[in-house]
Write a protein that holds these residues in place. Sequence first.
Motif, PDB file in Angstrom:
ATOM      1  N   SER A 145     -46.324  20.164  22.508  1.00 26.13           N
ATOM      2  CA  SER A 145     -47.018  19.579  23.666  1.00 26.13           C
ATOM      3  C   SER A 145     -46.742  20.376  24.937  1.00 26.13           C
ATOM      4  CB  SER A 145     -46.571  18.125  23.852  1.00 26.13           C
ATOM      5  OG  SER A 145     -46.890  17.348  22.714  1.00 26.13           O
ATOM      6  N   ILE A 146     -45.486  20.813  25.091  1.00 26.04           N
ATOM      7  CA  ILE A 146     -45.135  21.593  26.290  1.00 26.04           C
ATOM      8  C   ILE A 146     -45.873  22.922  26.287  1.00 26.04           C
ATOM      9  CG2 ILE A 146     -43.249  22.804  27.434  1.00 26.04           C
ATOM     10  CD1 ILE A 146     -41.401  20.542  26.508  1.00 26.04           C
ATOM     11  N   VAL A 147     -45.897  23.582  25.129  1.00 24.98           N
ATOM     12  CA  VAL A 147     -46.606  24.866  25.034  1.00 24.98           C
ATOM     13  C   VAL A 147     -48.087  24.675  25.337  1.00 24.98           C
ATOM     14  CG1 VAL A 147     -47.317  26.700  23.457  1.00 24.98           C
ATOM     15  CG2 VAL A 147     -44.952  25.879  23.440  1.00 24.98           C
ATOM     16  N   ALA A 148     -48.676  23.588  24.800  1.00 20.57           N
ATOM     17  CA  ALA A 148     -50.109  23.363  24.990  1.00 20.57           C
ATOM     18  C   ALA A 148     -50.468  23.140  26.453  1.00 20.57           C
ATOM     19  CB  ALA A 148     -50.558  22.160  24.154  1.00 20.57           C
ATOM     20  N   MET A 149     -49.541  22.639  27.258  1.00 23.24           N
ATOM     21  CA  MET A 149     -49.829  22.366  28.660  1.00 23.24           C
ATOM     22  C   MET A 149     -50.008  23.640  29.496  1.00 23.24           C
ATOM     23  SD  MET A 149     -50.343  19.241  29.121  1.00 23.24           S
ATOM     24  CE  MET A 149     -51.084  19.307  27.477  1.00 23.24           C
ATOM     25  N   ALA A 150     -49.671  24.781  28.899  1.00 23.94           N
ATOM     26  CA  ALA A 150     -49.876  26.033  29.625  1.00 23.94           C
ATOM     27  C   ALA A 150     -51.354  26.397  29.707  1.00 23.94           C
ATOM     28  CB  ALA A 150     -49.096  27.167  28.959  1.00 23.94           C
ATOM     29  N   SER A 151     -52.151  25.895  28.812  1.00 24.62           N
ATOM     30  CA  SER A 151     -53.568  26.289  28.743  1.00 24.62           C
ATOM     31  C   SER A 151     -54.340  25.999  30.023  1.00 24.62           C
ATOM     32  CB  SER A 151     -54.240  25.607  27.546  1.00 24.62           C
ATOM     33  OG  SER A 151     -53.755  26.140  26.342  1.00 24.62           O
ATOM     34  N   PRO A 152     -54.269  24.776  30.611  1.00 29.93           N
ATOM     35  CA  PRO A 152     -55.063  24.531  31.827  1.00 29.93           C
ATOM     36  C   PRO A 152     -54.638  25.419  33.010  1.00 29.93           C
ATOM     37  CG  PRO A 152     -53.577  22.694  31.393  1.00 29.93           C
ATOM     38  CD  PRO A 152     -53.582  23.540  30.173  1.00 29.93           C
ATOM     39  N   PHE A 153     -53.347  25.737  33.103  1.00 25.68           N
ATOM     40  CA  PHE A 153     -52.900  26.610  34.189  1.00 25.68           C
ATOM     41  C   PHE A 153     -53.387  28.043  33.975  1.00 25.68           C
ATOM     42  CE2 PHE A 153     -49.984  23.039  34.180  1.00 25.68           C
ATOM     43  CZ  PHE A 153     -49.916  22.704  35.521  1.00 25.68           C
TER      44      PHE A 153
ATOM     45  N   ALA B 179     -45.066   9.869  18.500  1.00 24.48           N
ATOM     46  CA  ALA B 179     -44.356  10.937  19.211  1.00 24.48           C
ATOM     47  C   ALA B 179     -45.330  11.969  19.767  1.00 24.48           C
ATOM     48  CB  ALA B 179     -43.350  11.602  18.273  1.00 24.48           C
ATOM     49  N   SER B 180     -46.304  12.359  18.938  1.00 24.31           N
ATOM     50  CA  SER B 180     -47.258  13.386  19.358  1.00 24.31           C
ATOM     51  C   SER B 180     -48.110  12.914  20.522  1.00 24.31           C
ATOM     52  CB  SER B 180     -48.150  13.767  18.177  1.00 24.31           C
ATOM     53  OG  SER B 180     -49.127  14.700  18.576  1.00 24.31           O
ATOM     54  N   ASN B 181     -48.691  11.733  20.362  1.00 21.60           N
ATOM     55  CA  ASN B 181     -49.583  11.235  21.404  1.00 21.60           C
ATOM     56  C   ASN B 181     -48.828  10.875  22.684  1.00 21.60           C
ATOM     57  OD1 ASN B 181     -52.113  11.362  19.991  1.00 21.60           O
ATOM     58  ND2 ASN B 181     -51.439   9.631  18.764  1.00 21.60           N
ATOM     59  N   LEU B 182     -47.646  10.300  22.542  1.00 20.07           N
ATOM     60  CA  LEU B 182     -46.872   9.932  23.714  1.00 20.07           C
ATOM     61  C   LEU B 182     -46.446  11.182  24.492  1.00 20.07           C
ATOM     62  CD1 LEU B 182     -45.533   7.697  25.365  1.00 20.07           C
ATOM     63  CD2 LEU B 182     -43.524   7.900  23.876  1.00 20.07           C
ATOM     64  N   THR B 183     -45.948  12.185  23.757  1.00 21.24           N
ATOM     65  CA  THR B 183     -45.523  13.422  24.412  1.00 21.24           C
ATOM     66  C   THR B 183     -46.702  14.122  25.075  1.00 21.24           C
ATOM     67  OG1 THR B 183     -43.796  13.691  22.739  1.00 21.24           O
ATOM     68  CG2 THR B 183     -44.344  15.619  24.051  1.00 21.24           C
ATOM     69  N   THR B 184     -47.818  14.168  24.354  1.00 20.01           N
ATOM     70  CA  THR B 184     -49.007  14.828  24.908  1.00 20.01           C
ATOM     71  C   THR B 184     -49.505  14.093  26.145  1.00 20.01           C
ATOM     72  OG1 THR B 184     -49.645  15.615  22.720  1.00 20.01           O
ATOM     73  CG2 THR B 184     -51.360  15.595  24.416  1.00 20.01           C
ATOM     74  N   ALA B 185     -49.522  12.758  26.075  1.00 15.49           N
ATOM     75  CA  ALA B 185     -49.997  11.973  27.212  1.00 15.49           C
ATOM     76  C   ALA B 185     -49.099  12.186  28.430  1.00 15.49           C
ATOM     77  CB  ALA B 185     -50.062  10.499  26.832  1.00 15.49           C
ATOM     78  N   ILE B 186     -47.779  12.180  28.214  1.00 14.90           N
ATOM     79  CA  ILE B 186     -46.852  12.369  29.343  1.00 14.90           C
ATOM     80  C   ILE B 186     -46.998  13.773  29.922  1.00 14.90           C
ATOM     81  CG2 ILE B 186     -44.411  12.548  29.964  1.00 14.90           C
ATOM     82  CD1 ILE B 186     -43.849  10.334  27.933  1.00 14.90           C
ATOM     83  N   ALA B 187     -47.031  14.770  29.023  1.00 10.27           N
ATOM     84  CA  ALA B 187     -47.163  16.145  29.493  1.00 10.27           C
ATOM     85  C   ALA B 187     -48.479  16.347  30.233  1.00 10.27           C
ATOM     86  CB  ALA B 187     -47.060  17.110  28.313  1.00 10.27           C
ATOM     87  N   THR B 188     -49.543  15.749  29.725  1.00 11.07           N
ATOM     88  CA  THR B 188     -50.849  15.875  30.376  1.00 11.07           C
ATOM     89  C   THR B 188     -50.831  15.208  31.746  1.00 11.07           C
ATOM     90  OG1 THR B 188     -51.958  15.893  28.228  1.00 11.07           O
ATOM     91  CG2 THR B 188     -53.317  15.393  30.150  1.00 11.07           C
ATOM     92  N   ALA B 189     -50.229  14.008  31.795  1.00 13.33           N
ATOM     93  CA  ALA B 189     -50.157  13.303  33.078  1.00 13.33           C
ATOM     94  C   ALA B 189     -49.352  14.102  34.105  1.00 13.33           C
ATOM     95  CB  ALA B 189     -49.540  11.924  32.881  1.00 13.33           C
ATOM     96  N   VAL B 190     -48.258  14.719  33.675  1.00 15.39           N
ATOM     97  CA  VAL B 190     -47.453  15.538  34.583  1.00 15.39           C
ATOM     98  C   VAL B 190     -48.259  16.736  35.081  1.00 15.39           C
ATOM     99  CG1 VAL B 190     -45.424  17.047  34.735  1.00 15.39           C
ATOM    100  CG2 VAL B 190     -45.250  14.819  33.608  1.00 15.39           C
TER     101      VAL B 190
END
Length: 594
Positions: free
Chosen positions: A50-58, A159-170
């Motif tokens: 999830s953390i790695v995936a959050m790099a995409s929008p930036f 775990a996947s959805n919760l982590t993704t949702a939190i990371a996305t919200a951040v």
Amino acid sequence: MQSGGPGRRRTVSADEKQQARDVSLRRIWRLFVPYRWSLGVVVGIIVASSIVAMASPFLLRAVIDQALPKQNVPLLTWLVAGMVAVAAVTSVLGVVQTWISTKIGQQVMHALRTDVFAHLQRQSIAFFTRTRTGEVQSRITNDIGGMQSVVTSTASSVASNLTTAIATAVAMAALSWRMSLISLVVMPPAIYLTRKVAQMRRDITAARQRELSDLNVTIEEGLSISGVQLSKTMGTAGTLIDRFTASSTRLIDLELRSELAGRWRMASMSIIFAAIPAIIYLGAGLPMTAGTMTIGTLVAFTALQAGLFRPLMGLLNVGVALTSSLALFARIFEYLDLPIDVDDPADPVVVDPARVSGHVRIDAVTFAYPGSDTAALVDVDIDVPAGTTLAIVGETGSGKSTLAALVARLYDPASGRVTIDGVDVRDMKLTDLSAIVGVVSQETYLLHTTVRENLRYAKPDATDEQIEAAARAAQLHDFIVDLPDGYDTMVGSRGHRFSGGVQQRIAIARTLLRNPRVLVLDEATSALDTETERAVQQAFDRLSRGRTTITIAHRLSTVRDADRIVVLDHGRIVETGDHDTLIGANGRYAAFAA
């Protein structure tokens, strides 16, 4: 909700509904405790992914705001390569995570299946006499199978959805905290609608599994060899078809309701989530907010916002699935919580079956079947010295087979005790008792396999020579060798391709292969013709030497040579003695012989 075919519909009680609600999530979690470290690895992989995936929008924002406007090819190349690398890393991590989580789920399913099967194997005969066979099969197959998706994917999905949702919200807050607040307006209605749908699906799931159980019962009763014979001879095939059709029709309605429950919720949420980007575009273009964010930020934010929909809905759907699956867990736990009526003692007496002499004592035994107000046996006292033969006769329902069942400890007496060599059978391990007492009943049950494997079922390590010796003793060997494939001939479903006499001789040989010290023959020769019965009886006479034999029979020809004969009437001993003594007494036994 009612279930069952015509004439068999039953109303679902409030207790059944409450049972589904009362399943403890803590108990469900205990199923996963042995795999908690593997689950920790899964959670770690999910967080990393999830953390790695959050790099995409930036990276996307940098492409739009910097690389493209400035035509910076090297930067563009690195940014694009970074986007591909992010996709590759998350994909690989996803495969690993799926493999581990699926393996954990399958291990939990395996443990549930084996625990239920093993627990049911320990149940007394009384449980199976009051429970429909199709119902038992449905619990193991349909109910456990129905919870598979929940067991195999719930933990990883949360775990996947919760982590993704939190990371996305951040990430959204880092891009624009003001627009992030707009996206949160969907949460209250989403949670409310999810709770309503979960309650609907839980009740529907419980009703669907009960209907599947009824369907299984109809299949078991209608398509077994005995059931087909009964329906053909009674002309009830049409009624069975109608019952099956009605049950299947009700399943259509329940499946439709289960699938459609909550679809309107999904549609409503989709509309809301689709409207939010439009509101954001509108807000970004208003004169008062114009120029407050770059195009890259706007595109990246809307991409994140769209990506937030999947994990949020995933979390909500997990809640729905878990709540609806509580009905399945309730049915499984109901079987796992069944008390064991006839079980191994806590501190068993050590017994060597090979050294047991076989002295059987039935001491002041009284017994009544569960749910019956009438005792099947009343204060029965019988002493059977080792190596002797006891015959029990009486009219149907007098308690003969019940007495045999108590010796083999298929039931426990309400009072009194049954001992072998002075040891109460309730103080022996069941495996030791089964090695000491061999039972051949009037109802034979043969497995759908070869003759050889049917015999070896009694003694898995038996050699072919031992199998043939047991078959010879039961006057069966010559018949078997004349079959097309000899001992490798398939018996067929429940042995119905063979005559009743052959079936019983296979059952006799199977018991003799275990070489028990005590033989209980419950109408063991009832299906044999006179000539075959005489041959088998001769074999029994030879094999009975040195053994204790308890014979139950209607034909007095099979018991006249017994050392002692007991006559039962309505669960009580009314006469006892040898054949000549009882004939001379001119009582109940003499009336049977007349």
